[in-house]
Enzyme design. Structure first.
Site, PDB file in Angstrom:
ATOM      1  N   ASP A  44       4.933 -26.570  -7.160  1.00  0.00           N
ATOM      2  CA  ASP A  44       4.452 -25.198  -6.998  1.00  0.00           C
ATOM      3  C   ASP A  44       3.529 -25.163  -5.785  1.00  0.00           C
ATOM      4  O   ASP A  44       2.646 -26.010  -5.658  1.00  0.00           O
ATOM      5  CB  ASP A  44       3.702 -24.731  -8.244  1.00  0.00           C
ATOM      6  CG  ASP A  44       3.592 -23.211  -8.328  1.00  0.00           C
ATOM      7  OD1 ASP A  44       3.188 -22.579  -7.321  1.00  0.00           O
ATOM      8  OD2 ASP A  44       3.894 -22.648  -9.401  1.00  0.00           O
ATOM      9  N   CYS A  50      29.692 -25.223  -6.269  1.00  0.00           N
ATOM     10  CA  CYS A  50      30.382 -26.024  -7.273  1.00  0.00           C
ATOM     11  C   CYS A  50      31.885 -25.766  -7.339  1.00  0.00           C
ATOM     12  O   CYS A  50      32.582 -26.351  -8.163  1.00  0.00           O
ATOM     13  CB  CYS A  50      29.774 -25.799  -8.654  1.00  0.00           C
ATOM     14  SG  CYS A  50      30.214 -24.207  -9.421  1.00  0.00           S
ATOM     15  N   SER A  66      -5.812 -13.412 -12.036  1.00  0.00           N
ATOM     16  CA  SER A  66      -4.784 -12.619 -12.710  1.00  0.00           C
ATOM     17  C   SER A  66      -3.759 -13.476 -13.434  1.00  0.00           C
ATOM     18  O   SER A  66      -3.026 -12.985 -14.303  1.00  0.00           O
ATOM     19  CB  SER A  66      -4.065 -11.706 -11.709  1.00  0.00           C
ATOM     20  OG  SER A  66      -3.354 -12.476 -10.752  1.00  0.00           O
ATOM     21  N   GLY A 124       3.991 -18.382 -15.236  1.00  0.00           N
ATOM     22  CA  GLY A 124       4.125 -17.813 -16.570  1.00  0.00           C
ATOM     23  C   GLY A 124       5.162 -18.500 -17.428  1.00  0.00           C
ATOM     24  O   GLY A 124       4.950 -18.715 -18.630  1.00  0.00           O
ATOM     25  N   LYS A 180      -1.749 -24.806  -8.253  1.00  0.00           N
ATOM     26  CA  LYS A 180      -1.254 -24.782  -9.626  1.00  0.00           C
ATOM     27  C   LYS A 180      -0.673 -26.124 -10.056  1.00  0.00           C
ATOM     28  O   LYS A 180      -0.890 -26.573 -11.193  1.00  0.00           O
ATOM     29  CB  LYS A 180      -0.200 -23.688  -9.793  1.00  0.00           C
ATOM     30  CG  LYS A 180      -0.763 -22.282  -9.758  1.00  0.00           C
ATOM     31  CD  LYS A 180       0.334 -21.251  -9.993  1.00  0.00           C
ATOM     32  CE  LYS A 180      -0.217 -19.841  -9.949  1.00  0.00           C
ATOM     33  NZ  LYS A 180       0.819 -18.820 -10.191  1.00  0.00           N
ATOM     34  N   CYS A 215      11.360 -11.991  -8.567  1.00  0.00           N
ATOM     35  CA  CYS A 215      11.842 -11.583  -9.881  1.00  0.00           C
ATOM     36  C   CYS A 215      10.765 -10.853 -10.682  1.00  0.00           C
ATOM     37  O   CYS A 215      11.072 -10.190 -11.667  1.00  0.00           O
ATOM     38  CB  CYS A 215      12.312 -12.816 -10.665  1.00  0.00           C
ATOM     39  SG  CYS A 215      13.664 -13.704  -9.889  1.00  0.00           S
TER      40      CYS A 215
END
Length: 264
Positions: free
Chosen positions: A67, A260, A74, A46, A91, A195
């Site tokens: 990916d 870092c 969907s 997306g 993808k 997420c």
């Protein structure tokens, strides 16, 4: 930034990017910088799909697409580079096909594999910028750590329902935080929550993905054109799609960050 020799901007290419070149904030030097740039895109879903469209449209010369998933019906609601004929296709490969049809001059590579701490460094190697639009924290942290180790800037973009987040990170620089400074060490497990689990509005991910492409261009043009004068490293942009609205917050560098923290 590591770059290849400057490409020749042919009259045909100059015409294609004429609306960029006429902008004083980009100009011919900026367009050449984009043509020389190599972007690694983590996730072609997306966020990645609209980001890819605008990076390709901007003339970024080399793109690596990473990916492991295949196109599902969907996905078509929001992943704008795919069509029903792509269902069942990896993808990364389908997105690479879109790039080749859109602009055959772009050097595009598809990597159909999962990203983890074992291969993230190899996948981002040689990039001028990594744009991460994946859907889980474990991958994001592995990518971020690899970018810090390789002195590569990172554009991170995420969305959940009607909320989006976009930030540029340069944790390899002494005064700048990395993505791990932002989220900490709690999400490194491979089985951490994704997420995106509660549904998503297609236009919302498009909004976040195109903003991420714009933000990535700030980094790619840094030192080459006025649009890159302020890459906005370490500033998190929070996007509210319902109100709508946007606000920004500064992320502090964590001296104890295991990625870092030594870069101080």
């Amino acid at each position: 930034m590591t770059t290849s020799p400057a490409p020749i901007i042919t009259p045909e290419r100059a015409q294609r990017f004429a609306r960029h070149i006429v902008l004083p904030e980009i100009g011919g030097a900026g367009q050449v910088a984009l043509a020389r740039a190599h972007v690694v895109l983590i996730g072609c879903g997306g966020i990645g799909a609209p980001a890819l469209q605008y990076l390709a449209g901007a003339g970024v010369g080399k793109v690596t697409l990473v990916d492991r998933d295949v196109v599902d019906t969907s996905n078509l609601q929001r992943q704008t580079v795919f069509t029903p004929s792509d269902v069942g296709t990896p993808k990364a490969e389908a997105a690479a096909g879109w790039v080749r049809r859109f602009d055959p001059a772009i050097d595009v590579t598809a990597c159909v594999e999962n990203v983890g701490s074992d291969n993230a460094s190899a996948l981002v190697s040689g990039a001028d910028l990594v744009l991460d639009g994946c859907d889980n924290f474990a991958t994001r942290l592995a990518v971020s750590d690899a970018c810090v180790a390789a002195d590569i800037s990172l554009t991170s973009a995420a969305v959940g329902r009607f909320q989006g987040q976009v930030a540029n990170f340069a944790g390899h620089l002494p005064d700048q935080p990395c993505y791990r400074c932002f989220v900490g060490d709690a999400f490194d497990a491979a089985d951490c929550d994704t997420c995106a689990a509660d549904g998503v509005l297609g236009a919302m991910v498009g909004m976040v993905g195109t903003f991420a492409a714009m933000h990535a261009m700030r980094v790619l043009l840094h030192g080459h054109a006025a649009l890159g004068d302020d890459p906005q490293f370490g500033t998190l942009h929070l996007i509210d799609g319902l109100k709508p609205g946007m606000r920004a917050m500064r992320i502090a560098k964590d001296p104890a960050c295991r990625a870092c923290g030594g870069n101080v």
